[in-house]
Design an enzyme around this catalytic site. Structure first.
Site, PDB file in Angstrom:
ATOM      1  N   ASP A 158       0.852  -1.181   0.029  1.00  0.00           N
ATOM      2  CA  ASP A 158       0.146   0.010   0.109  1.00  0.00           C
ATOM      3  C   ASP A 158       0.776   1.183   0.017  1.00  0.00           C
ATOM      4  OD1 ASP A 158      -2.835   1.139   0.707  1.00  0.00           O
ATOM      5  OD2 ASP A 158      -1.551   1.800   2.384  1.00  0.00           O
ATOM      6  N   GLU A 200       1.008  -0.767  -5.103  1.00  0.00           N
ATOM      7  CA  GLU A 200       0.017   0.399  -5.299  1.00  0.00           C
ATOM      8  C   GLU A 200       0.925   1.763  -5.226  1.00  0.00           C
ATOM      9  OE1 GLU A 200      -3.507   2.804  -3.407  1.00  0.00           O
ATOM     10  OE2 GLU A 200      -1.982   2.222  -2.179  1.00  0.00           O
TER      11      GLU A 200
END
Ligand code: CA
Length: 500
Positions: A158, A200
């Site tokens: 993330d 990401e």
């Protein structure tokens, strides 16, 4: 469905102020979901079915409820103080933008305990970890080791661009961040060569591509620049947005792969759009201001596409014909609706509709106790939009998804083949070839709401016979003359080219 990997959103203990992206213990599972042993059982059961399991790993920040942060707040004498990024001068790093601009006004927040400011790129309850501190860098590798040891196959990592901060920069994509990812990758190469790191990185191609390194950083990355342009091309009825972004995206190392998607658990982000493109997307896809969030649109796939089965099939078919690993967001395989009146991104994170029982089969609990209400909007009501009813219907969206996943997996040409565009005069038609080791597939899509004819100059495939891959029908042989195809509104052909 025929899928071969599950990506789980964060399953760690968390105060759930950001749906688990605020982690308070990296070495356990949220007890509302089960125990660590339950999680291991899940991995084992998935593996028995040849399904791999990825988990989310939030590397940039923790919850403010993490014991590291609780200790860090005690001040400079605490051994954990340096796990986070502190200052006495909140004008530091002033060139870094505020990402959640609907809720936060600064990247610094005041800590009343130690009378200093701490850094947070996202919500103020998510303090950034300090990657300048070797203890933090080692800790994150220990966490990765822990989960891979119990059988996890990969991490979706993330918010990667924000790991390090440096004065005078926008604090994104810094060389130090790349250096650290190379260290993590080296750890994988030595200990877990068959596991995957999926990034990401919501950035333009020139900043995104470096996260593959020379094949020594991330194995995979989500293709963020492509995603909004699939929706743009459809609304404009013009192949330009898709053709341009693919032509302007440099190739990636051979041992790397894109993850491609239409929707995910976040808003449809428009960060990788020009101001003009963003205005266009808002105007066309977010007429109600309630649909906007931060720099994007908080809607699911079906409502974005007016619940028009033809458009949904078309975008899925384009996605499954493009290079990269397609990722489907739960619920979108049955065309679930959303609830834009829920706060933040909660409206696209409502319970899965399994059947028409209480709470859509998601839970037997009192409906008032659910973390979010099931969708009861008349058009998308769980009584009709659910897995069970779609399994019973031959023509459901679920069955379509199953079919196209089967086609995709029938040949590695889709995953690994080269892509080359054909440029017909009719710009409403998107056309490209996929080719690998003599296997050739011609893909033709009508982006328009009206029937279209197209003439394709594909004489270099003279003598080939197209076979339509959904139904197996044989099309006329390709010759010297332009190849004529007619397509219904939002129609498409995926044609395997056979020599005989
Ligand atoms: Ca950071």
């Amino acid at each position: 469905l025929g899928i071969d990997c599950i990506w789980l959103l964060p399953m760690y203990p968390s105060p759930m102020k950001d749906d688990g992206y605020d982690i308070m213990d990296y070495y356990d599972v949220n007890h509302e979901y089960g125990s660590l042993n339950d999680f291991i059982e899940l991995i084992n059961q998935a593996h028995k079915r040849n399904i791999k399991v990825f988990a989310d790993l939030v590397v940039n920040h923790t919850s403010d409820q993490h014991h590291w942060f609780k200790e860090a707040k005690k001040g400079k004498s605490s051994p954990f103080h340096n796990y986070y990024v502190w200052t006495d001068d909140p004008s530091k790093y002033s060139q870094a933008r505020v990402i959640f601009k609907d809720t936060e006004t600064s990247n610094w927040a005041w800590c009343n305990d130690c009378k200093r400011y701490y850094w947070h790129r996202f919500f103020s309850h998510q303090p950034d970890l300090n990657y300048e501190n070797p203890a933090v860098r080692e800790e994150m590798i220990r966490i990765i080791d822990f989960w891979f040891k119990i059988g996890l196959d990969g991490f979706r990592v993330d918010a990667v661009p924000y790991l390090f901060e440096k004065e005078g920069t926008n604090c994104e994509n810094l060389p130090e961040t790349h250096q650290y990812i190379k260290e993590v990758r080296k750890f994988l190469a030595q200990n877990y060569p068959d596991r995957v790191l999926l990034a990401e990185v919501n950035q333009w191609p020139e900043d995104l591509i470096p996260y593959f390194g020379n094949g020594d950083e991330f194995h995979m990355a989500f293709n963020f620049p492509l995603m909004p342009r699939l929706f743009m091309a459809l609304k404009k009825e013009h192949h330009g947005p898709i053709v341009d972004i693919i032509n302007n995206t440099p190739s990636i190392p051979n041992n790397c792969q894109w993850a491609i998607f239409l929707r995910n658990h976040d808003e449809l982000t428009l960060e990788m759009c020009t101001d003009e493109e963003r205005d266009y997307m808002y105007q066309e896809y977010a007429q109600d201001p309630q649909m906007k969030l931060n720099m994007g649109i908080r809607r699911r796939l079906a409502p974005l596409l007016d619940n028009d089965r033809r458009k949904i099939e078309l975008l899925y078919t384009i996605l499954f014909c493009l290079p990269g690993a397609p990722v489907i967001y739960y619920g979108d395989e049955i065309g679930m609706g959303d609830n834009i009146y829920q706060g933040d991104r909660n409206g696209v994170r409502t319970p899965m509709h399994w059947n028409d029982n209480r709470n859509a089969g998601f839970s037997t609990s009192n409906p008032s106790k659910l973390y979010a209400p099931v969708i009861t909007d008349p058009e998308y009501n769980y009584n009709s939009i659910n897995v069970e009813s779609q399994l019973n219907s031959h023509h459901s969206l679920l069955k379509f998804l199953k079919k196209i996943i089967g086609i995709r997996k029938s040949s590695n040409v889709f995953a690994e083949g080269a892509l080359s565009f054909v440029y017909p005069e009719n710009k409403k038609i998107l056309t490209f070839f996929r080719e690998l080791d003599g296997k050739k597939v011609l893909c033709v899509f009508n982006l328009a709401s009206t029937s279209q004819a197209v003439e394709l100059d594909i004489r270099n495939f003279n003598g080939y016979i197209p076979i339509e891959m959904f139904g197996g029908a044989t099309f006329p042989k390709i010759g010297e003359l332009p190849y004529l195809l007619t397509l219904s509104p939002y129609g498409y052909y995926v044609l395997l080219l056979e020599k005989n």
